[in-house]
Design an enzyme around this catalytic site. Structure first.
Site, PDB file in Angstrom:
ATOM      1  N   ASP A 224     -12.673  10.964   6.738  1.00  0.00           N
ATOM      2  CA  ASP A 224     -12.472  12.414   6.820  1.00  0.00           C
ATOM      3  C   ASP A 224     -12.002  12.990   5.488  1.00  0.00           C
ATOM      4  O   ASP A 224     -11.545  12.275   4.584  1.00  0.00           O
ATOM      5  CB  ASP A 224     -11.410  12.748   7.886  1.00  0.00           C
ATOM      6  CG  ASP A 224     -11.927  12.617   9.306  1.00  0.00           C
ATOM      7  OD1 ASP A 224     -13.072  12.151   9.474  1.00  0.00           O
ATOM      8  OD2 ASP A 224     -11.176  12.957  10.244  1.00  0.00           O
ATOM      9  N   HIS A 368      -9.600   8.053   5.669  1.00  0.00           N
ATOM     10  CA  HIS A 368      -9.727   9.304   4.927  1.00  0.00           C
ATOM     11  C   HIS A 368     -10.269   9.052   3.519  1.00  0.00           C
ATOM     12  O   HIS A 368      -9.893   8.065   2.870  1.00  0.00           O
ATOM     13  CB  HIS A 368      -8.377  10.026   4.842  1.00  0.00           C
ATOM     14  CG  HIS A 368      -7.917  10.577   6.164  1.00  0.00           C
ATOM     15  ND1 HIS A 368      -7.332   9.768   7.116  1.00  0.00           N
ATOM     16  CD2 HIS A 368      -7.997  11.824   6.695  1.00  0.00           C
ATOM     17  CE1 HIS A 368      -7.052  10.499   8.189  1.00  0.00           C
ATOM     18  NE2 HIS A 368      -7.438  11.754   7.963  1.00  0.00           N
TER      19      HIS A 368
END
Length: 405
Positions: A224, A368
């Site tokens: 992400d 991430h």
């Protein structure tokens, strides 16, 4: 010289008619008398016929049965006169109702109903309908009538069949569609009511699931908050390990790093949206929500060249309300099964351990690639991949994952 010769040249003698008998002339008074006699006879016969007709069709009395009771009436009595003479036989008209069924006016609905010999007589024919001797008549109360109204339509809002509890993948099986209802609007009451369903609504159906294919172990790595310079480092690791992953990127950052977006796709990975600005979606009204998502999808397409309708909502916050408002543009929302919590920077070893200790066939792993310093994620990633390969796992993108359902 003959007698004939002696008469030549002389005028013929006149012949007298006095000796011929003439027929006697009839007196004129006898002819007039005969004509008068004929005229009188015609008048008498006509008068007799007229009197008979008046008697037969007007003056004489006939008997009729009205709901089992005998009534003597004149032969020329119409249905309208019969009802008037007997106060509609104490039958009453129906009431006038509003379109919602409530009373507007008493006795202003349909008139009483009349049948003669079992055949209904319409009110417009009452004046011209007469009865014959022995007729059986039925008179019943009138029925209620609905006020004059206009006919229109209105939507029937679709419902929802949304289950978000069965796995990381939330997928639209079919969009919701409003139905159509017929409406009546009363010209007197001004009320509008729904009367008939013309088209059934179709519920929005969203299912959730994880995939665990038999005979094969799979895992979906997801990243992400990119793209960022860390994304390039992650892409290099994936390429070196011959592994594919899925990147949920923020639209405004994708526009900053379009070359990274294009490289992500060129390497065989999947790019999808993480919204336009990483907004908390439940705080947005419908208009703002749709704009946030629409802009995010458009930014990813502009930066990467790939059109997508796959989303990971920031913080995973995407509930029934958001689905109802955006299911026509979002086809999939992807959550996760294993959260490495790498954003907390627990250390590369802790990130690696979290993945290995929680792994199962069909797990979706959250890491991430942006949104802050991601050195620990980059450090942990090669070891995570090696561990999973050693355990027999195959790495798939989210699109490949869903295709195995």
């Amino acid at each position: 010289m003959t007698q004939a010769d002696s008469n030549q040249g002389q005028e013929p003698e006149e012949i007298s008619l006095e000796g011929i008998a003439r027929p006697p002339k009839k007196p004129r008074s006898n002819v007039a008398f005969a004509l008068i006699s004929v005229l009188i006879a015609v008048v008498v016969v006509g008068l007799g016929i007229g009197l008979w007709w008046m008697w037969q069709f007007h003056w004489r009395s006939i008997n009729v049965q009205v709901d089992g009771t005998s009534y003597a009436i004149k032969a020329d009595t119409s249905v309208a006169q019969l009802l008037k003479d007997h106060d509609d036989f104490r039958r009453t008209p129906g009431n006038l109702l509003a379109v919602d069924g409530k009373l507007l006016e008493k006795a202003k609905g349909n008139p009483v109903t009349v049948s003669v010999e079992g055949k209904a007589v319409a009110p417009q024919d009452w004046d011209s309908t007469h009865m014959t001797d022995g007729d059986t008549i039925s008179v019943t109360d009138g029925t209620d009538a609905t006020e004059p109204h206009t006919v229109g339509t209105e939507p029937i809002p679709f419902g929802t069949n949304i289950d978000l509890t069965q796995g990381a993948i939330q997928l639209v099986e079919h969009e919701g569609k409003d139905g159509v209802a017929q409406t009546w609007t009363g010209t007197i009451s001004k009320k509008t009511v729904r009367k008939e369903e013309l088209e059934k609504p179709v519920d929005l159906k969203v299912v959730s699931f994880n995939v665990s294919p038999a005979g094969k172990k799979i895992v979906a790595l997801t990243f992400d908050d990119g793209p960022s310079p860390y994304t390039t480092k992650i892409l290099n690791i994936l390429k070196d390990k011959h592994v594919k992953a899925t990147f949920f990127d923020v639209g405004e950052d994708a526009l900053i790093y379009p070359q990274i977006e294009k490289q992500t796709v060129a390497d065989g990975n999947q790019v999808a949206s993480h919204s336009a600005t990483h907004a908390y979606l439940p705080d947005l009204d419908r208009t703002a929500l749709r704009k946030e998502l629409e802009t995010g999808f458009a930014d990813i397409e502009k930066a990467s060249g790939v059109k997508t309708d796959v989303l990971r909502a920031p913080y995973g916050s995407f509930g029934i309300k958001q689905w109802k408002e955006t299911a026509d543009m979002v086809k999939m929302n992807v959550l996760w099964n294993i959260d490495t919590e790498d954003w907390k920077k627990p250390g590369a070893d802790a990130i690696r351990k979290t993945v290995r200790s929680n792994m199962f066939n069909g797990a979706v792993v959250l890491m991430h690639a942006g949104g802050g310093e991601r050195d620990q994620t980059v450090e942990a990633l090669p070891h995570i991949i090696d561990d999973l390969k050693a355990d027999g796992y195959t790495f798939v993108t989210i699109d490949e994952y869903v295709a195995m359902r």
